[in-house]
Design an enzyme around this catalytic site. Sequence first.
Site, PDB file in Angstrom:
ATOM      1  CB  THR A  31      78.254  32.679  55.916  1.00  0.00           C
ATOM      2  OG1 THR A  31      77.081  32.689  55.325  1.00  0.00           O
ATOM      3  CG2 THR A  31      77.952  31.712  57.305  1.00  0.00           C
TER       4      THR A  31
ATOM      5  CE  LYS B  63      79.818  27.946  53.927  1.00  0.00           C
ATOM      6  NZ  LYS B  63      80.070  29.245  54.453  1.00  0.00           N
TER       7      LYS B  63
ATOM      8  CG  HIS C  76      51.447  19.992  67.565  1.00  0.00           C
ATOM      9  ND1 HIS C  76      51.891  21.140  68.139  1.00  0.00           N
ATOM     10  CD2 HIS C  76      51.115  19.371  68.887  1.00  0.00           C
ATOM     11  CE1 HIS C  76      51.810  21.383  69.129  1.00  0.00           C
ATOM     12  NE2 HIS C  76      51.391  20.088  69.679  1.00  0.00           N
TER      13      HIS C  76
ATOM     14  CE1 TYR D   4      74.048  29.240  41.782  1.00  0.00           C
ATOM     15  CE2 TYR D   4      76.476  28.670  42.456  1.00  0.00           C
ATOM     16  CZ  TYR D   4      75.548  28.263  41.616  1.00  0.00           C
ATOM     17  OH  TYR D   4      75.561  27.185  40.719  1.00  0.00           O
TER      18      TYR D   4
ATOM     19  NE  ARG E 137      68.092  35.899  57.942  1.00  0.00           N
ATOM     20  CZ  ARG E 137      67.036  36.594  58.688  1.00  0.00           C
ATOM     21  NH1 ARG E 137      66.206  37.375  58.337  1.00  0.00           N
ATOM     22  NH2 ARG E 137      67.012  36.136  60.017  1.00  0.00           N
TER      23      ARG E 137
ATOM     24  CE  LYS F  29      74.021  32.661  56.419  1.00  0.00           C
ATOM     25  NZ  LYS F  29      73.092  32.410  55.155  1.00  0.00           N
TER      26      LYS F  29
ATOM     27  CB  CYS G  50      74.591  27.467  52.881  1.00  0.00           C
ATOM     28  SG  CYS G  50      75.063  28.639  51.568  1.00  0.00           S
TER      29      CYS G  50
HETATM   30  N1  SAJ Z   1      67.134  19.739  52.121  1.00  0.00           N
HETATM   31  C1  SAJ Z   1      66.562  18.517  52.747  1.00  0.00           C
HETATM   32  N2  SAJ Z   1      65.205  18.652  53.388  1.00  0.00           N
HETATM   33  C2  SAJ Z   1      64.767  19.692  53.460  1.00  0.00           C
HETATM   34  C3  SAJ Z   1      65.255  20.818  52.948  1.00  0.00           C
HETATM   35  C4  SAJ Z   1      66.251  20.815  52.360  1.00  0.00           C
HETATM   36  O1  SAJ Z   1      66.754  17.335  52.503  1.00  0.00           O
HETATM   37  O2  SAJ Z   1      63.556  19.721  54.343  1.00  0.00           O
HETATM   38  C5  SAJ Z   1      68.464  19.488  51.558  1.00  0.00           C
HETATM   39  C6  SAJ Z   1      68.426  19.927  50.075  1.00  0.00           C
HETATM   40  O3  SAJ Z   1      68.256  18.984  49.205  1.00  0.00           O
HETATM   41  C7  SAJ Z   1      69.923  20.189  49.883  1.00  0.00           C
HETATM   42  C8  SAJ Z   1      70.223  20.930  51.303  1.00  0.00           C
HETATM   43  O4  SAJ Z   1      69.272  20.170  52.269  1.00  0.00           O
HETATM   44  O5  SAJ Z   1      70.836  19.129  49.600  1.00  0.00           O
HETATM   45  C9  SAJ Z   1      70.248  22.425  51.418  1.00  0.00           C
HETATM   46  O6  SAJ Z   1      69.127  22.925  50.682  1.00  0.00           O
HETATM   47  P1  SAJ Z   1      68.312  24.289  51.527  1.00  0.00           P
HETATM   48  O7  SAJ Z   1      67.279  24.595  50.448  1.00  0.00           O
HETATM   49  O8  SAJ Z   1      68.063  23.895  52.752  1.00  0.00           O
HETATM   50  O9  SAJ Z   1      69.642  25.179  51.609  1.00  0.00           O
HETATM   51  P2  SAJ Z   1      70.586  26.183  50.370  1.00  0.00           P
HETATM   52  O10 SAJ Z   1      71.832  25.726  50.792  1.00  0.00           O
HETATM   53  O11 SAJ Z   1      69.967  26.322  49.030  1.00  0.00           O
HETATM   54  O12 SAJ Z   1      70.270  27.528  51.260  1.00  0.00           O
HETATM   55  C10 SAJ Z   1      70.210  27.692  52.452  1.00  0.00           C
HETATM   56  C11 SAJ Z   1      68.963  28.623  53.033  1.00  0.00           C
HETATM   57  N3  SAJ Z   1      68.884  28.677  54.286  1.00  0.00           N
HETATM   58  C12 SAJ Z   1      67.877  28.320  55.040  1.00  0.00           C
HETATM   59  O13 SAJ Z   1      66.925  28.016  54.545  1.00  0.00           O
HETATM   60  C13 SAJ Z   1      68.018  28.430  56.538  1.00  0.00           C
HETATM   61  C14 SAJ Z   1      69.069  30.127  52.406  1.00  0.00           C
HETATM   62  O14 SAJ Z   1      67.941  30.999  53.105  1.00  0.00           O
HETATM   63  C15 SAJ Z   1      70.405  30.615  52.723  1.00  0.00           C
HETATM   64  O15 SAJ Z   1      70.631  31.920  52.346  1.00  0.00           O
HETATM   65  C16 SAJ Z   1      71.823  29.925  52.053  1.00  0.00           C
HETATM   66  O16 SAJ Z   1      71.376  28.290  52.652  1.00  0.00           O
HETATM   67  C17 SAJ Z   1      72.960  30.431  52.424  1.00  0.00           C
HETATM   68  O17 SAJ Z   1      73.468  30.871  51.563  1.00  0.00           O
HETATM   69  O18 SAJ Z   1      73.365  30.475  53.738  1.00  0.00           O
END
Ligand code: SAJ
Length: 450
Positions: free
Chosen positions: A138, A280, A261, A27, A172, A223, A277
């Site tokens: 990571t 873990k 706010h 990915y 990221r 990160k 990500c």
């Molecule tokens: N989720 C929620 N509520 C939210 C946001 C997400 O329940 O408000 C859930 C999603 O449904 C999912 C999980 O969290 O199950 C993760 O989704 P995500 O969109 O937060 O994250 P990833 O794993 O697709 O990508 C993240 C991203 N990190 C951040 O936004 C800080 C991405 O920028 C990173 O590059 C990626 O991890 C990574 O590879 O580290």
Amino acid sequence: MKSTSIKKLIKDIQSRSLRLTVIGSGYVGLPTAALFAEAGFHVIAVDIKPEVVRAVSNGFSQINEPHLNEFISRNVQAGRLKATSNPIEALNQTNAVIISVQTPIDQNKNPILSFLMEALEDVGKNMKRGTLVVISSTVPPGTMLRKVKPKLESLSGLNADDEFYLAYVPERIAPGKALREFVESPRLVGSVGPNSTKIAVELFKTVCKKVIETDAATAEIAKLAENTFRDINIAFANQLALICEQSGVDVMEAIELANTHPRVNIHTLGPGVGGPCLPKDPYLLINRTRPTKHDVINAARRINDYMPKHIVKLILEALKKTGKNIRNSRIAIFGTAYKGNVDDSKLSPSKPIIHELIKLGAKTTVYDPHCNESFEAKKAKSLHDAIKDADCLAIITDHTEFKNLNLKKIKALMNEKPAIIDGRRIINPHIAEKLGFTYYGIGLGKPHKR
Ligand code: SAJ
């Protein structure tokens, strides 16, 4: 001698004559390879999976990422992008390498660095003097200086930042927006020495709009902090949801109001946190630190890991309310992907939910228009098949296709006294109830306002 080699590398980057190996074509690696090829470099993508190599060589991607196919096909045709499963063959033809292999955790939540170590083994044994090595995976804090640098130095017999160059440039990019975010998100370049930084910055500037320099140890923590922050914020939203369910308040409205706010940005509650990500990376962050009682990181993990159980609890409550027993009830699960509009089911909350339902004796069918995984439940070919004769519909993934469901049609297909469990709060509760569904939305305290 040294400055000539730095100057030459920089010149090679500017003229695009630098040749690049990307180890790990998942990915992250595949968008990386495609974007550097698009920027004009000759890139060789390496992956141990023959099907990935075959797909790229034929000009397409096995990963369902918007626009990635176009980029791969264009650059393969132009001869700038190739794929192989033989890293040594690739390293022999290139003078820079980006490693973007997975760093998962084991059952005890300890990092598995074997994929990274294997890649370093290949690179260390086969790199030439003057090679640039970038780690994009990571990693736990301290990995670059304690593990990566000494391993490469001892295998190659070369000194980092002098005879070869090394930097930590964490990715990221979020699946589903990978190409855009690769270019738009500021990119951290974690230094192990000034020469390496200069070269890595020059390389990443060819694709990323903004590059920020720091040291490798700080970049490692930054990160991990990004994903851990998100996990903690989501856990807070999830705990608010549990509080609201007991307080007769709708969490969606409460969060929306709190977020007006200017300094508050609460994330979105859901059925749990999945993906490669977020579940873990918090463990990587705390991996080498002493356990402490004052620990928000593990607490957040516990809340997010509890959410799938809460969904099952809501299903049981809804069935009880409609006078049905879980055993032999038909449950339709919408979504096995870990989040909306992606095909990845890694650590998806759907898995523990489905397994528990099957254990309880429910006849469980899944439908996911993006993802093939069914977690041992029956897989429906269509929305219609999944929902037909179901007693309960549980929405777990926020795919676009699930956001405008025709509830009237769904009601007509389902069994009598149908229930909906909305794990993503994408259905209007009032409409659902008006149509005769028993509706349970996560974080929706009852009685809710009408
Ligand atoms: N989720 C929620 N509520 C939210 C946001 C997400 O329940 O408000 C859930 C999603 O449904 C999912 C999980 O969290 O199950 C993760 O989704 P995500 O969109 O937060 O994250 P990833 O794993 O697709 O990508 C993240 C991203 N990190 C951040 O936004 C800080 C991405 O920028 C990173 O590059 C990626 O991890 C990574 O590879 O580290």
